[in-house]
Design a protein around this motif. Sequence first.
Motif, PDB file in Angstrom:
ATOM      1  N   GLN A 339      73.310 -34.085  -7.209  1.00  0.00           N
ATOM      2  CA  GLN A 339      72.382 -34.103  -8.344  1.00  0.00           C
ATOM      3  C   GLN A 339      71.297 -33.054  -8.165  1.00  0.00           C
ATOM      4  N   LYS A 340      70.818 -32.882  -6.939  1.00  0.00           N
ATOM      5  CA  LYS A 340      69.809 -31.850  -6.679  1.00  0.00           C
ATOM      6  C   LYS A 340      70.385 -30.463  -6.982  1.00  0.00           C
ATOM      7  N   PHE A 341      71.615 -30.209  -6.517  1.00  0.00           N
ATOM      8  CA  PHE A 341      72.256 -28.918  -6.778  1.00  0.00           C
ATOM      9  C   PHE A 341      72.354 -28.657  -8.282  1.00  0.00           C
ATOM     10  N   SER A 342      72.829 -29.643  -9.026  1.00  0.00           N
ATOM     11  CA  SER A 342      72.995 -29.472 -10.467  1.00  0.00           C
ATOM     12  C   SER A 342      71.655 -29.313 -11.173  1.00  0.00           C
ATOM     13  N   ALA A 343      70.644 -30.018 -10.700  1.00  0.00           N
ATOM     14  CA  ALA A 343      69.316 -29.881 -11.297  1.00  0.00           C
ATOM     15  C   ALA A 343      68.782 -28.469 -11.121  1.00  0.00           C
ATOM     16  N   ILE A 344      68.905 -27.936  -9.920  1.00  0.00           N
ATOM     17  CA  ILE A 344      68.359 -26.616  -9.619  1.00  0.00           C
ATOM     18  C   ILE A 344      69.175 -25.510 -10.276  1.00  0.00           C
ATOM     19  N   ASN A 345      70.489 -25.665 -10.309  1.00  0.00           N
ATOM     20  CA  ASN A 345      71.359 -24.594 -10.770  1.00  0.00           C
ATOM     21  C   ASN A 345      71.781 -24.702 -12.234  1.00  0.00           C
ATOM     22  N   ASP A 346      71.762 -25.914 -12.787  1.00  0.00           N
ATOM     23  CA  ASP A 346      72.196 -26.095 -14.177  1.00  0.00           C
ATOM     24  C   ASP A 346      71.144 -26.744 -15.062  1.00  0.00           C
ATOM     25  N   GLY A 347      69.983 -27.050 -14.508  1.00  0.00           N
ATOM     26  CA  GLY A 347      68.892 -27.548 -15.332  1.00  0.00           C
ATOM     27  C   GLY A 347      69.092 -28.932 -15.900  1.00  0.00           C
ATOM     28  N   VAL A 348      69.844 -29.793 -15.179  1.00  0.00           N
ATOM     29  CA  VAL A 348      70.055 -31.162 -15.658  1.00  0.00           C
ATOM     30  C   VAL A 348      69.283 -32.128 -14.751  1.00  0.00           C
ATOM     31  N   PRO A 349      68.259 -32.807 -15.277  1.00  0.00           N
ATOM     32  CA  PRO A 349      67.402 -33.645 -14.449  1.00  0.00           C
ATOM     33  C   PRO A 349      68.155 -34.783 -13.759  1.00  0.00           C
ATOM     34  N   PRO A 350      67.830 -35.075 -12.511  1.00  0.00           N
ATOM     35  CA  PRO A 350      68.519 -36.118 -11.747  1.00  0.00           C
ATOM     36  C   PRO A 350      68.216 -37.521 -12.259  1.00  0.00           C
ATOM     37  N   THR A 351      69.119 -38.444 -11.937  1.00  0.00           N
ATOM     38  CA  THR A 351      68.892 -39.864 -12.248  1.00  0.00           C
ATOM     39  C   THR A 351      68.446 -40.638 -11.010  1.00  0.00           C
ATOM     40  N   ILE A 352      68.591 -40.043  -9.831  1.00  0.00           N
ATOM     41  CA  ILE A 352      68.162 -40.684  -8.584  1.00  0.00           C
ATOM     42  C   ILE A 352      66.734 -40.247  -8.294  1.00  0.00           C
ATOM     43  N   GLU A 353      65.813 -41.199  -8.241  1.00  0.00           N
ATOM     44  CA  GLU A 353      64.387 -40.879  -8.225  1.00  0.00           C
ATOM     45  C   GLU A 353      63.979 -40.037  -7.024  1.00  0.00           C
ATOM     46  N   LYS A 354      64.528 -40.307  -5.845  1.00  0.00           N
ATOM     47  CA  LYS A 354      64.067 -39.606  -4.639  1.00  0.00           C
ATOM     48  C   LYS A 354      64.363 -38.106  -4.681  1.00  0.00           C
ATOM     49  N   VAL A 355      65.306 -37.687  -5.519  1.00  0.00           N
ATOM     50  CA  VAL A 355      65.624 -36.262  -5.610  1.00  0.00           C
ATOM     51  C   VAL A 355      64.415 -35.464  -6.087  1.00  0.00           C
ATOM     52  N   TYR A 356      63.585 -36.066  -6.920  1.00  0.00           N
ATOM     53  CA  TYR A 356      62.411 -35.364  -7.441  1.00  0.00           C
ATOM     54  C   TYR A 356      61.413 -35.023  -6.339  1.00  0.00           C
TER      55      TYR A 356
END
Length: 428
Positions: A339-356
């Motif tokens: 989820q972190k990879f996709s957030a950083i590279n594809d701009g899709v916010p994570p659903t797992i809170e600790k990733v933020y």
Amino acid sequence: MNDPDEAGRRRRPRVRVVAAAAAVALAAPLAGCGSGGDGGTPTINLYYPPEQNLQKVVDACNAQAGGRYEIVYRVLPRQADDQRVQMVRRLAAEDSGMDVLGLDVTWTQEFASADWILEWTGQDRAEVEQGTLAGPLETARYQGKLYAAPKNTNVQLLWYRKDLVPQPPKTWDEMISMAQDLKRQGKPHQVLTMGAQYEGLVVLYNTLAESAGGRILSEDGSKAVMDEGAVRALEQLQRFATSGVTSPSFSNATEDPVRLEFQSGSGAFQVNWPFVYPAMQEANPDLARQVGWARVPGIDEGTPSRVTIGGVDLAVSRYSKHPDLSFEAARCLRSAENQKFSAINDGVPPTIEKVYDDPEMAEAYPMKETILEELKEPAVRPLTPAYQSISTVMSAVLSPPSAIRPQQTGDELRKAIADALESKGVLP
């Protein structure tokens, strides 16, 4: 068209109710892709919307699987309606060539009620629920059971020109007033957001209704309510549409044209998804330096807004030949690291809170605290298997927003939604 007198003279769209049997036409079978049934390495077919770097996540999960299975990314069409039609047709035909499905958050209940997807149970369920934000998790449930795993979420923000307004507005009326002052000064003033007759208009209205404390459906999703708060939201939407601060194209505006219009410098405010941020930095870096972000304005002073969430949930097809491996693959695809990879590279916010909290998120998501703030108090679109029908009638009745007559439109919506809930099928 935003002229209030002209819009008021236009006939409101009529919603005709037709037999639900028309939906049976979607059951026409399509050719399926193999699922490794020849005794070799099992193939897990992932049907998922276009996401530029998702193949790298798939590759990482395949490496982790160590040859026990291979995930193959089958890219769905770009338009959500086309994605849904393809999956509905194949599932209705009991196609075994589909394993893991990327569902828009509004589809999970529909697919679960049709018995097309499997329930997440035991350790699979426990792992998904651990640390996942409550709003996205709510979209993955049906009748108290978990039927999908939230992979990514999304939420709109208010984007505003810091060189034009010192502080972001807290309410829609305050934002309208600020925009009108800028207009009188001959400065860029428009409030840009989505008002065309499609899901984007339903999202805008749902945000306003939830922010006003209103309910569109009953708590169990079985009855059309359209209470006082929902009518107040209609008042706010109509007031905004006739305030003289929207774009002339408001009643036809969708996400990307809104982004481009703001990016050109004509707007003072924009309510849109986070994808506008990297696009603006690339296309107009000078303007990007002048743009701030904030929580979407609320309805009442002192009451924070509740902003409608989007996103994608991962479900396992009931007709998969490899359900256990499919659950494992889905867990990998939506892991915290991926989820972190996709957030950083594809701009899709994570659903797992600790990733933020991950330090690597800071540069890619400077607005992450505002996103998380909205996600912790979100608005979820009406949870019902009939959502597609409800969305269709709502967008028709709400369009154009300048022609809304709050009490009358509320009554019309209540009746149209009640018909949709009875699964009568709709044709705007």
